[in-house]
Design an enzyme around this catalytic site. Structure first.
Site, short mmCIF file in Angstrom:
data_model
loop_
_atom_site.label_atom_id
_atom_site.label_comp_id
_atom_site.label_asym_id
_atom_site.label_seq_id
_atom_site.Cartn_x
_atom_site.Cartn_y
_atom_site.Cartn_z
N GLY A 192 9.32 35.29 -27.31
CA GLY A 192 10.51 34.22 -27.25
C GLY A 192 11.39 34.47 -28.52
N GLY A 241 14.13 32.16 -31.13
CA GLY A 241 14.87 31.07 -31.46
C GLY A 241 15.73 31.16 -32.80
CG PHE A 284 14.50 29.40 -38.11
CD1 PHE A 284 15.05 29.65 -39.43
CD2 PHE A 284 14.90 28.30 -37.49
CE1 PHE A 284 15.68 28.48 -39.92
CE2 PHE A 284 15.42 27.37 -38.21
CZ PHE A 284 15.78 27.43 -39.32
N GLY A 285 14.33 33.50 -35.66
CA GLY A 285 13.69 34.93 -35.50
C GLY A 285 13.02 35.12 -34.09
CB SER A 286 12.38 37.81 -31.91
OG SER A 286 13.75 37.93 -31.88
CE LYS A 333 9.97 32.46 -36.04
NZ LYS A 333 9.61 30.96 -36.28
CD GLU A 345 -4.96 29.83 -34.73
OE1 GLU A 345 -5.79 29.60 -34.15
OE2 GLU A 345 -4.36 29.24 -35.62
CG ASP A 402 12.42 21.13 -34.17
OD1 ASP A 402 12.75 20.08 -33.64
OD2 ASP A 402 12.50 22.42 -33.69
#
Length: 281
Positions: free
Chosen positions: A54, A56, A58-60, A76, A105, A151
């Site tokens: 996925g 978002g 802030f990164g992949s 990430k 993890e 969040d």
């Protein structure tokens, strides 16, 4: 932890070779960079990279396997300019010229709470109580360490389908806990408290309790208590299903009090009558 703009929604259309290409691109531009060469070699020696999980704001995130023991991990990729403060990482990280690769993890046989609820329509109060108590414990631990998640929502809560254990994920919007009001919002707008929408400020604990109230409502009702893009009026009357116990209804209403000073503290939520007789997995 990062202090930045609200994360974008996940986009699963990007190429699954993005992480590989990012590393190779950095390598070609910095061929003489000994630090990069060692970082890239360490990554290849320790992990077998898999597919995209996925992406978002802030990164992949990519699936991977730790070669030493076959353990599943997640890697990430985060642009360095999105990271302003560092805390402790779970496993390790690899620093590239423009990005940071964080090895995290990756529990298997899990489902995020959003899909867990949707598959069942709504959760019984017994199941919801067990999961909600675990989320509260995670939030309590964060605050005791001086961290504000910002969040909290079902998509950021992972449920182990075998054990029933819940984990709070994604601290991309997290920041340091402070006593003063926050005047910058990071998180998901539909979980923001009404004081932010109306006044442009919020305090950490009341805002957290508000988002927890929304999560609890979603657990036992199967839906968000406020329609998408709906402006919450200050005289809003929350309607709850009659099948819910009076104690459950009371806790939801307290957490979703329009005035932040009327919401319970984390400790008071723990001590609420509905939260008693917990049987954890």
């Amino acid at each position: 932890m990062a202090e930045g703009p609200e994360p974008a929604s996940e986009d699963f259309s990007i190429c699954t070779d993005e992480l590989h290409e990012g590393i190779e691109s950095s390598s070609s531009k910095f061929a003489d960079d000994t630090k990069l060469g060692k970082a890239q070699q360490r990554l290849k020696e320790r992990y077998r990279l898999g597919s995209l999980l996925g992406r978002g704001g802030f990164g992949s995130v990519f699936a991977a396997t730790r070669l030493s023991d076959g353990a599943p991990v997640a890697i990430k990729r985060v642009p360095q300019n999105r990271v302003h403060h560092w805390g402790e990482l779970l496993l390790e990280w690899v620093e590239l010229p423009n990005d940071i690769l964080m090895v995290l993890e990756r529990p298997e046989h899990c489902q995020d709470l959003h899909h867990f609820i949707r598959a069942r329509g709504f959760l019984s109060e017994g199941v919801a109580r067990q999961l909600f108590h675990q989320v509260l414990e995670a939030v309590w631990h964060c605050t005791s360490c001086g961290v504000l998640h910002r969040d909290i929502k079902p998509e950021n809560i992972l449920v182990d389908l075998a054990t029933g254990q819940a984990k709070l994920l994604d601290f991309g919007c997290g920041t340091y806990l402070q006593e003063a009001a926050y005047t910058h919002f990071a998180g998901t707008p539909s979980y923001s408290p009404p004081e932010w929408t109306r006044f442009g400020w919020y305090y950490g604990e009341p805002a957290t309790i508000w988002s927890l109230g929304i999560v609890l409502h979603q657990m036992v009702c199967g839906e968000h208590p406020f329609r998408r893009d709906q402006n919450i009026s200050w005289d809003h009357q929350l309607s709850l299903p009659q099948r819910l116990s009076p104690e459950c209804q009371d806790l939801i209403r307290q957490c979703l009090s329009m005035l932040d000073v009327e919401r319970p503290s984390l400790e008071e939520v723990f001590c609420h009558p509905w939260m008693q007789d917990i049987h954890l997995p």
